[in-house]
Design a protein around this motif. Structure first.
Motif, PDB file in Angstrom:
ATOM      1  N   GLY A  11      73.510 -84.907 -19.678  1.00 21.59           N
ATOM      2  CA  GLY A  11      72.739 -86.123 -19.537  1.00 21.59           C
ATOM      3  C   GLY A  11      72.924 -86.834 -18.215  1.00 21.59           C
ATOM      4  N   LYS A  12      73.837 -86.359 -17.383  1.00 20.54           N
ATOM      5  CA  LYS A  12      74.069 -86.961 -16.071  1.00 20.54           C
ATOM      6  C   LYS A  12      73.170 -86.310 -15.023  1.00 20.54           C
ATOM      7  CE  LYS A  12      77.511 -89.540 -17.539  1.00 20.54           C
ATOM      8  NZ  LYS A  12      77.402 -91.011 -17.613  1.00 20.54           N
ATOM      9  N   THR A  13      72.884 -87.055 -13.969  1.00 20.41           N
ATOM     10  CA  THR A  13      72.070 -86.539 -12.866  1.00 20.41           C
ATOM     11  C   THR A  13      72.856 -86.660 -11.566  1.00 20.41           C
ATOM     12  OG1 THR A  13      69.985 -87.118 -13.936  1.00 20.41           O
ATOM     13  CG2 THR A  13      69.949 -86.837 -11.542  1.00 20.41           C
ATOM     14  N   ALA A  14      72.931 -85.545 -10.849  1.00 24.04           N
ATOM     15  CA  ALA A  14      73.687 -85.493  -9.598  1.00 24.04           C
ATOM     16  C   ALA A  14      72.777 -85.107  -8.438  1.00 24.04           C
ATOM     17  CB  ALA A  14      74.830 -84.485  -9.713  1.00 24.04           C
ATOM     18  N   ILE A  15      73.019 -85.717  -7.286  1.00 26.06           N
ATOM     19  CA  ILE A  15      72.394 -85.291  -6.032  1.00 26.06           C
ATOM     20  C   ILE A  15      73.482 -84.639  -5.187  1.00 26.06           C
ATOM     21  CG2 ILE A  15      71.329 -86.035  -3.869  1.00 26.06           C
ATOM     22  CD1 ILE A  15      70.087 -88.373  -5.365  1.00 26.06           C
ATOM     23  N   VAL A  16      73.210 -83.439  -4.690  1.00 26.75           N
ATOM     24  CA  VAL A  16      74.143 -82.742  -3.803  1.00 26.75           C
ATOM     25  C   VAL A  16      73.434 -82.469  -2.489  1.00 26.75           C
ATOM     26  CG1 VAL A  16      75.653 -80.750  -3.480  1.00 26.75           C
ATOM     27  CG2 VAL A  16      75.275 -81.659  -5.790  1.00 26.75           C
ATOM     28  N   THR A  17      73.839 -83.154  -1.421  1.00 26.96           N
ATOM     29  CA  THR A  17      73.232 -82.881  -0.130  1.00 26.96           C
ATOM     30  C   THR A  17      73.820 -81.600   0.442  1.00 26.96           C
ATOM     31  OG1 THR A  17      74.833 -84.086   1.256  1.00 26.96           O
ATOM     32  CG2 THR A  17      73.054 -85.375   0.243  1.00 26.96           C
ATOM     33  N   GLY A  18      73.005 -80.865   1.179  1.00 26.84           N
ATOM     34  CA  GLY A  18      73.454 -79.565   1.651  1.00 26.84           C
ATOM     35  C   GLY A  18      73.771 -78.637   0.496  1.00 26.84           C
ATOM     36  N   GLY A  19      73.029 -78.798  -0.601  1.00 30.04           N
ATOM     37  CA  GLY A  19      73.345 -78.082  -1.840  1.00 30.04           C
ATOM     38  C   GLY A  19      72.779 -76.693  -1.948  1.00 30.04           C
ATOM     39  N   GLY A  20      72.105 -76.226  -0.908  1.00 26.62           N
ATOM     40  CA  GLY A  20      71.465 -74.920  -1.001  1.00 26.62           C
ATOM     41  C   GLY A  20      72.358 -73.741  -0.668  1.00 26.62           C
ATOM     42  N   ASP A  74      63.392 -89.620   4.655  1.00 27.59           N
ATOM     43  CA  ASP A  74      63.715 -88.452   3.829  1.00 27.59           C
ATOM     44  C   ASP A  74      64.628 -88.847   2.676  1.00 27.59           C
ATOM     45  OD1 ASP A  74      62.242 -86.946   5.586  1.00 27.59           O
ATOM     46  OD2 ASP A  74      63.881 -85.605   6.178  1.00 27.59           O
ATOM     47  N   ILE A  75      65.618 -89.659   2.974  1.00 24.67           N
ATOM     48  CA  ILE A  75      66.566 -90.095   1.943  1.00 24.67           C
ATOM     49  C   ILE A  75      65.853 -90.897   0.865  1.00 24.67           C
ATOM     50  CG2 ILE A  75      68.534 -91.632   1.509  1.00 24.67           C
ATOM     51  CD1 ILE A  75      69.598 -90.764   4.272  1.00 24.67           C
ATOM     52  N   GLU A  76      64.969 -91.792   1.274  1.00 27.28           N
ATOM     53  CA  GLU A  76      64.202 -92.583   0.314  1.00 27.28           C
ATOM     54  C   GLU A  76      63.387 -91.686  -0.609  1.00 27.28           C
ATOM     55  OE1 GLU A  76      61.002 -96.309   0.219  1.00 27.28           O
ATOM     56  OE2 GLU A  76      61.516 -95.340   2.115  1.00 27.28           O
ATOM     57  N   GLU A  77      62.823 -90.612  -0.050  1.00 24.02           N
ATOM     58  CA  GLU A  77      62.031 -89.678  -0.859  1.00 24.02           C
ATOM     59  C   GLU A  77      62.905 -88.969  -1.889  1.00 24.02           C
ATOM     60  OE1 GLU A  77      58.661 -87.755  -2.245  1.00 24.02           O
ATOM     61  OE2 GLU A  77      58.865 -89.497  -0.914  1.00 24.02           O
ATOM     62  N   VAL A  78      64.106 -88.560  -1.487  1.00 21.83           N
ATOM     63  CA  VAL A  78      65.029 -87.915  -2.432  1.00 21.83           C
ATOM     64  C   VAL A  78      65.378 -88.867  -3.570  1.00 21.83           C
ATOM     65  CG1 VAL A  78      67.348 -86.964  -2.732  1.00 21.83           C
ATOM     66  CG2 VAL A  78      66.028 -86.366  -0.707  1.00 21.83           C
ATOM     67  N   VAL A  79      65.715 -90.094  -3.235  1.00 22.67           N
ATOM     68  CA  VAL A  79      66.089 -91.083  -4.253  1.00 22.67           C
ATOM     69  C   VAL A  79      64.908 -91.363  -5.185  1.00 22.67           C
ATOM     70  CG1 VAL A  79      66.761 -93.490  -4.618  1.00 22.67           C
ATOM     71  CG2 VAL A  79      67.890 -92.125  -2.842  1.00 22.67           C
ATOM     72  N   ASN A  80      63.732 -91.553  -4.615  1.00 20.42           N
ATOM     73  CA  ASN A  80      62.561 -91.866  -5.432  1.00 20.42           C
ATOM     74  C   ASN A  80      62.208 -90.722  -6.377  1.00 20.42           C
ATOM     75  OD1 ASN A  80      62.315 -94.356  -4.240  1.00 20.42           O
ATOM     76  ND2 ASN A  80      60.722 -93.750  -2.800  1.00 20.42           N
ATOM     77  N   GLN A  81      62.227 -89.490  -5.868  1.00 17.71           N
ATOM     78  CA  GLN A  81      61.901 -88.340  -6.715  1.00 17.71           C
ATOM     79  C   GLN A  81      62.933 -88.167  -7.829  1.00 17.71           C
ATOM     80  OE1 GLN A  81      60.563 -84.558  -5.248  1.00 17.71           O
ATOM     81  NE2 GLN A  81      59.873 -85.420  -3.297  1.00 17.71           N
ATOM     82  N   THR A  82      64.200 -88.406  -7.494  1.00 18.06           N
ATOM     83  CA  THR A  82      65.258 -88.251  -8.502  1.00 18.06           C
ATOM     84  C   THR A  82      65.101 -89.271  -9.621  1.00 18.06           C
ATOM     85  OG1 THR A  82      66.794 -87.427  -6.809  1.00 18.06           O
ATOM     86  CG2 THR A  82      67.745 -88.211  -8.880  1.00 18.06           C
ATOM     87  N   VAL A  83      64.902 -90.528  -9.257  1.00 19.06           N
ATOM     88  CA  VAL A  83      64.760 -91.585 -10.266  1.00 19.06           C
ATOM     89  C   VAL A  83      63.486 -91.384 -11.078  1.00 19.06           C
ATOM     90  CG1 VAL A  83      64.450 -94.061 -10.602  1.00 19.06           C
ATOM     91  CG2 VAL A  83      66.129 -93.229  -8.947  1.00 19.06           C
ATOM     92  N   GLU A  84      62.422 -90.944 -10.409  1.00 19.51           N
ATOM     93  CA  GLU A  84      61.154 -90.726 -11.117  1.00 19.51           C
ATOM     94  C   GLU A  84      61.295 -89.635 -12.167  1.00 19.51           C
ATOM     95  OE1 GLU A  84      56.525 -89.389 -10.185  1.00 19.51           O
ATOM     96  OE2 GLU A  84      57.855 -89.940  -8.528  1.00 19.51           O
ATOM     97  N   GLN A  85      62.010 -88.562 -11.833  1.00 17.90           N
ATOM     98  CA  GLN A  85      62.114 -87.444 -12.780  1.00 17.90           C
ATOM     99  C   GLN A  85      63.212 -87.648 -13.814  1.00 17.90           C
ATOM    100  OE1 GLN A  85      61.117 -83.654 -11.599  1.00 17.90           O
ATOM    101  NE2 GLN A  85      62.481 -82.539 -12.969  1.00 17.90           N
ATOM    102  N   PHE A  86      64.356 -88.221 -13.398  1.00 25.03           N
ATOM    103  CA  PHE A  86      65.507 -88.265 -14.300  1.00 25.03           C
ATOM    104  C   PHE A  86      65.916 -89.672 -14.733  1.00 25.03           C
ATOM    105  CE2 PHE A  86      66.194 -84.339 -11.717  1.00 25.03           C
ATOM    106  CZ  PHE A  86      65.990 -83.417 -12.745  1.00 25.03           C
ATOM    107  N   GLY A  87      65.377 -90.692 -14.092  1.00 25.41           N
ATOM    108  CA  GLY A  87      65.642 -92.053 -14.524  1.00 25.41           C
ATOM    109  C   GLY A  87      66.863 -92.705 -13.910  1.00 25.41           C
ATOM    110  N   THR A  88      67.884 -91.925 -13.605  1.00 30.37           N
ATOM    111  CA  THR A  88      69.128 -92.472 -13.058  1.00 30.37           C
ATOM    112  C   THR A  88      69.675 -91.540 -11.977  1.00 30.37           C
ATOM    113  OG1 THR A  88      70.585 -91.314 -14.611  1.00 30.37           O
ATOM    114  CG2 THR A  88      69.745 -93.464 -15.300  1.00 30.37           C
ATOM    115  N   ILE A  89      70.654 -92.052 -11.250  1.00 35.46           N
ATOM    116  CA  ILE A  89      71.469 -91.207 -10.369  1.00 35.46           C
ATOM    117  C   ILE A  89      72.919 -91.539 -10.700  1.00 35.46           C
ATOM    118  CG2 ILE A  89      72.034 -90.517  -8.015  1.00 35.46           C
ATOM    119  CD1 ILE A  89      69.360 -91.720  -7.122  1.00 35.46           C
TER     120      ILE A  89
END
Length: 256
Positions: A11-20, A74-89
């Motif tokens: 149920g948690k949502t994580a962002i990992v930069t350089g995660g590829g 770019d950072i704003e786009e990552v945050v917005n897409q994450t919150v839009e899809q998963f609701g939280t970070i």
């Protein structure tokens, strides 16, 4: 709560930069195995897309987003897409990094500037943007990737003064942010890895392998599973009372 439940990220949502790829991919994979949704972002969208598919095969949900961590848009786009899809970070791992090898007296200013911009400014910008979400939630875990190179002087074969300086800055940033944001129930910690074979470090390891191993009590380099457990600990409920810490994962090298 059962001890093993403390390490679950369901149920948690994580962002990992350089995660590829590299250490970021190792951490992203570990979070997915623990049940988290994982957003992987970097300038290399293709690598992120590949990691997204791997994460989905592990049974977790994922997003892949192109992001230059020195670009606020770019950072704003990552945050917005994450919150839009998963609701939280819930978790942020600041892993994106750059390095440049040259003696101090020959280091181009542009190289110094690039390394500090990606490693330090990128970590600040990403933390600031994600932190605004975490402050509203009154919860969050931020994990910065430092390095044993940030603790002080490095061996002569390691001609990477910009990188070393940036990682020392990340350690101070981690401690100060932990103090400033503790009141929002946000834990801020860092991991200081030793030598792991990655695209960024392979040349350095080739040059100093003998010296590196001689200075590592466990007498080996870091492996694919050596970092993700440490990252999982700091991201999980098990570390709810850990903040402002630098967790060193280097095979014991710092003990000398």
């Amino acid at each position: 709560m059962h001890i093993l439940d403390l390490f679950k990220l369901n149920g948690k949502t994580a962002i990992v930069t350089g995660g590829g790829r590299g250490l970021g991919a190792q951490i992203a994979r570990g979070f997915a195995e623990a049940g988290a949704n994982v957003v992987v972002c970097s300038r290399n969208l293709e690598a992120c897309e590949e990691m997204k598919e791997e994460i989905k095969q592990l049974g977790a949900d994922s997003l892949a987003v192109k992001c230059d961590v020195t670009n606020p848009d770019d950072i704003e786009e990552v945050v917005n897409q994450t919150v839009e899809q998963f609701g939280t970070i819930d978790i942020l791992v600041n892993n994106s990094g750059a390095t440049w090898g040259a003696p101090v007296e020959e280091m181009p200013y542009e190289a110094w500037e690039k390394v500090l911009d990606v490693n330090v400014t990128g970590t600040f910008l990403m933390s600031q943007a994600v932190g605004q979400v975490m402050i509203k939630q009154h919860s969050g875990k931020i994990i910065n990737i430092a390095s044993i190179a940030g603790f002080g002087g490095t061996p002569p074969f390691m001609q990477t003064i910009g990188y070393n300086t940036s990682k020392g800055a990340i350690m101070t940033f981690t401690k100060d942010l932990a103090v400033k944001w503790g009141k929002y129930n946000i834990n801020v910690n860092a991991i200081a890895p030793g030598f792991f074979p990655t695209k960024m470090s392979n040349v350095l390891i080739e040059q100093g392998r003998e010296q590196i191993l001689a200075g590592t009590p466990l007498n080996r380099l870091g492996e694919d599973s050596d970092l993700k457990g440490a990252a999982l600990f700091l991201a999980s409920k098990a570390a709810d009372y850990v903040s402002g810490d630098i967790l060193t994962v280097d095979g014991g090298a710092h003990a000398y």
